[in-house]
Design a protein around this motif. Structure first.
Motif, PDB file in Angstrom:
ATOM      1  N   ARG A  95      -5.133 -13.549  10.166  1.00 26.05           N
ATOM      2  CA  ARG A  95      -6.338 -12.349  10.567  1.00 26.05           C
ATOM      3  C   ARG A  95      -5.263 -11.351  11.536  1.00 26.05           C
ATOM      4  N   LEU A  96      -5.785  -9.997  11.341  1.00 31.84           N
ATOM      5  CA  LEU A  96      -5.136  -9.172  12.503  1.00 31.84           C
ATOM      6  C   LEU A  96      -5.875  -8.504  12.892  1.00 31.84           C
ATOM      7  N   GLU A  97      -6.149  -8.166  13.999  1.00 23.43           N
ATOM      8  CA  GLU A  97      -7.389  -7.244  15.106  1.00 23.43           C
ATOM      9  C   GLU A  97      -6.298  -6.874  16.050  1.00 23.43           C
ATOM     10  N   VAL A  98      -7.127  -6.441  16.821  1.00 19.28           N
ATOM     11  CA  VAL A  98      -6.230  -5.700  18.083  1.00 19.28           C
ATOM     12  C   VAL A  98      -7.176  -6.167  19.019  1.00 19.28           C
ATOM     13  N   LYS A  99      -6.573  -7.128  19.843  1.00 19.59           N
ATOM     14  CA  LYS A  99      -7.316  -8.486  20.930  1.00 19.59           C
ATOM     15  C   LYS A  99      -8.482  -7.452  22.210  1.00 19.59           C
ATOM     16  N   LYS A 100      -7.910  -6.173  22.699  1.00 25.94           N
ATOM     17  CA  LYS A 100      -8.250  -5.052  23.246  1.00 25.94           C
ATOM     18  C   LYS A 100      -8.679  -4.227  23.013  1.00 25.94           C
ATOM     19  N   PRO A 101      -9.530  -3.473  22.483  1.00 26.19           N
ATOM     20  CA  PRO A 101     -10.383  -2.860  21.359  1.00 26.19           C
ATOM     21  C   PRO A 101      -9.813  -1.264  22.213  1.00 26.19           C
ATOM     22  N   SER A 102      -8.977  -0.656  21.867  1.00 25.51           N
ATOM     23  CA  SER A 102      -8.849   0.661  22.306  1.00 25.51           C
ATOM     24  C   SER A 102      -9.042   2.188  21.910  1.00 25.51           C
ATOM     25  N   VAL A 103      -9.636   3.141  22.274  1.00 30.95           N
ATOM     26  CA  VAL A 103      -9.845   4.116  21.131  1.00 30.95           C
ATOM     27  C   VAL A 103      -8.626   4.788  21.380  1.00 30.95           C
ATOM     28  N   HIS A 104      -7.233   4.832  21.625  1.00 33.25           N
ATOM     29  CA  HIS A 104      -6.164   5.267  21.739  1.00 33.25           C
ATOM     30  C   HIS A 104      -5.403   4.561  20.229  1.00 33.25           C
ATOM     31  N   PHE A 105      -5.661   3.245  20.028  1.00 38.44           N
ATOM     32  CA  PHE A 105      -4.971   2.528  18.726  1.00 38.44           C
ATOM     33  C   PHE A 105      -5.673   2.323  17.470  1.00 38.44           C
ATOM     34  N   THR A 106      -5.287   2.665  16.467  1.00 36.58           N
ATOM     35  CA  THR A 106      -6.308   1.635  15.445  1.00 36.58           C
ATOM     36  C   THR A 106      -5.271   1.010  14.108  1.00 36.58           C
ATOM     37  N   LEU A 107      -5.948   0.042  13.945  1.00 30.69           N
ATOM     38  CA  LEU A 107      -5.029  -0.591  12.797  1.00 30.69           C
ATOM     39  C   LEU A 107      -5.510   0.021  11.563  1.00 30.69           C
ATOM     40  N   ALA A 108      -4.315   0.140  10.837  1.00 31.29           N
ATOM     41  CA  ALA A 108      -4.761   0.935   9.180  1.00 31.29           C
ATOM     42  C   ALA A 108      -4.772  -0.159   8.079  1.00 31.29           C
ATOM     43  N   SER A 109      -5.818  -1.124   8.218  1.00 29.50           N
ATOM     44  CA  SER A 109      -5.115  -2.071   7.176  1.00 29.50           C
ATOM     45  C   SER A 109      -6.486  -2.878   7.695  1.00 29.50           C
ATOM     46  N   ARG A 110      -6.763  -3.900   6.572  1.00 27.29           N
ATOM     47  CA  ARG A 110      -8.091  -4.798   6.267  1.00 27.29           C
ATOM     48  C   ARG A 110      -7.774  -5.957   7.160  1.00 27.29           C
ATOM     49  N   PRO A 111      -8.715  -6.527   7.714  1.00 26.35           N
ATOM     50  CA  PRO A 111      -9.138  -7.543   9.506  1.00 26.35           C
ATOM     51  C   PRO A 111      -7.958  -9.167   8.307  1.00 26.35           C
ATOM     52  N   SER A 112      -8.360  -9.331   7.496  1.00 23.21           N
ATOM     53  CA  SER A 112      -7.701 -10.688   6.792  1.00 23.21           C
ATOM     54  C   SER A 112      -7.171  -9.936   5.562  1.00 23.21           C
ATOM     55  N   VAL A 113      -5.117 -10.585   5.474  1.00 30.34           N
ATOM     56  CA  VAL A 113      -4.528 -10.220   4.490  1.00 30.34           C
ATOM     57  C   VAL A 113      -4.054 -11.455   3.555  1.00 30.34           C
ATOM     58  N   VAL A 114      -4.105 -11.755   3.090  1.00 34.89           N
ATOM     59  CA  VAL A 114      -2.901 -13.188   2.230  1.00 34.89           C
ATOM     60  C   VAL A 114      -1.993 -12.883   1.911  1.00 34.89           C
ATOM     61  N   VAL A 115      -1.408 -13.746   2.607  1.00 38.86           N
ATOM     62  CA  VAL A 115       0.668 -13.818   1.761  1.00 38.86           C
ATOM     63  C   VAL A 115       0.257 -14.801   1.999  1.00 38.86           C
ATOM     64  N   GLY A 116       1.418 -15.045   0.773  1.00 38.51           N
ATOM     65  CA  GLY A 116       2.442 -16.490   0.150  1.00 38.51           C
ATOM     66  C   GLY A 116       3.738 -15.750   0.582  1.00 38.51           C
ATOM     67  N   ARG A 117       4.258 -17.501   0.211  1.00 36.56           N
ATOM     68  CA  ARG A 117       5.222 -18.375   0.707  1.00 36.56           C
ATOM     69  C   ARG A 117       5.934 -16.709   0.036  1.00 36.56           C
ATOM     70  N   GLY A 118       6.867 -16.119   1.032  1.00 31.97           N
ATOM     71  CA  GLY A 118       8.208 -15.948   0.611  1.00 31.97           C
ATOM     72  C   GLY A 118       7.336 -14.382   0.720  1.00 31.97           C
ATOM     73  N   GLU A 119       6.786 -13.961   0.429  1.00 28.81           N
ATOM     74  CA  GLU A 119       5.737 -12.692   0.570  1.00 28.81           C
ATOM     75  C   GLU A 119       5.718 -12.145   2.597  1.00 28.81           C
ATOM     76  N   GLN A 120       6.128 -10.468   2.123  1.00 32.49           N
ATOM     77  CA  GLN A 120       5.340  -9.897   2.923  1.00 32.49           C
ATOM     78  C   GLN A 120       4.974  -9.054   2.587  1.00 32.49           C
ATOM     79  N   LYS A 121       4.008  -8.534   4.153  1.00 37.06           N
ATOM     80  CA  LYS A 121       2.720  -7.694   4.111  1.00 37.06           C
ATOM     81  C   LYS A 121       2.815  -6.242   4.868  1.00 37.06           C
ATOM     82  N   ALA A 122       3.263  -4.782   4.757  1.00 33.64           N
ATOM     83  CA  ALA A 122       3.275  -4.408   5.489  1.00 33.64           C
ATOM     84  C   ALA A 122       1.932  -3.655   6.394  1.00 33.64           C
ATOM     85  N   PHE A 123       1.684  -3.257   7.075  1.00 32.45           N
ATOM     86  CA  PHE A 123       0.498  -2.730   8.237  1.00 32.45           C
ATOM     87  C   PHE A 123       0.518  -1.875   9.591  1.00 32.45           C
TER      88      PHE A 123
END
Length: 103
Positions: free
Chosen positions: A1-29
């Motif tokens: 799970r990806l999350e900005v722990k201290k919410p900030s109006v200056h940073f945003t995460l351009a990704s779904r909050p949950s991403v499935v990553v299999g063994r040997g896989e890479q996911k960019a966010f």
């Protein structure tokens, strides 16, 4: 799970909050920094592995600096659209064709 722990109006995460990553896989966010005001800003991005206690949570500390530059344009020689020129026919022409000097 990806999350900005201290919410900030200056940073945003351009990704779904949950991403499935299999063994040997890479996911960019993508994390975007878009400061709303001048200053140094920070936030913490947390990456948490769900359902696998063998992996530790990962925290990434994000830093950004917002700044502002003074910008000016010299539009004295810019051509005006015909409608704007017609709207200004009631103004008296300037006796000084040069723009004023900056203070």
């Amino acid at each position: 799970r990806l999350e900005v722990k201290k919410p900030s109006v200056h940073f945003t995460l351009a990704s779904r909050p949950s991403v499935v990553v299999g063994r040997g896989e890479q996911k960019a966010f993508q994390v975007r920094f878009h400061p709303r005001s001048v200053g140094n800003w920070e936030a913490d991005l947390g990456i948490r592995t769900l359902g696998n206690e063998a992996f530790e949570d990962v925290n990434i500390h994000l830093l950004g600096e917002g700044y502002s530059d003074e910008v000016s344009w010299d539009l004295s020689e810019a051509k005006r659209p015909l409608a704007a020129a017609a709207a200004r026919t009631d103004e008296e022409p300037s006796s000084n064709p040069e723009p004023p000097t900056p203070d």
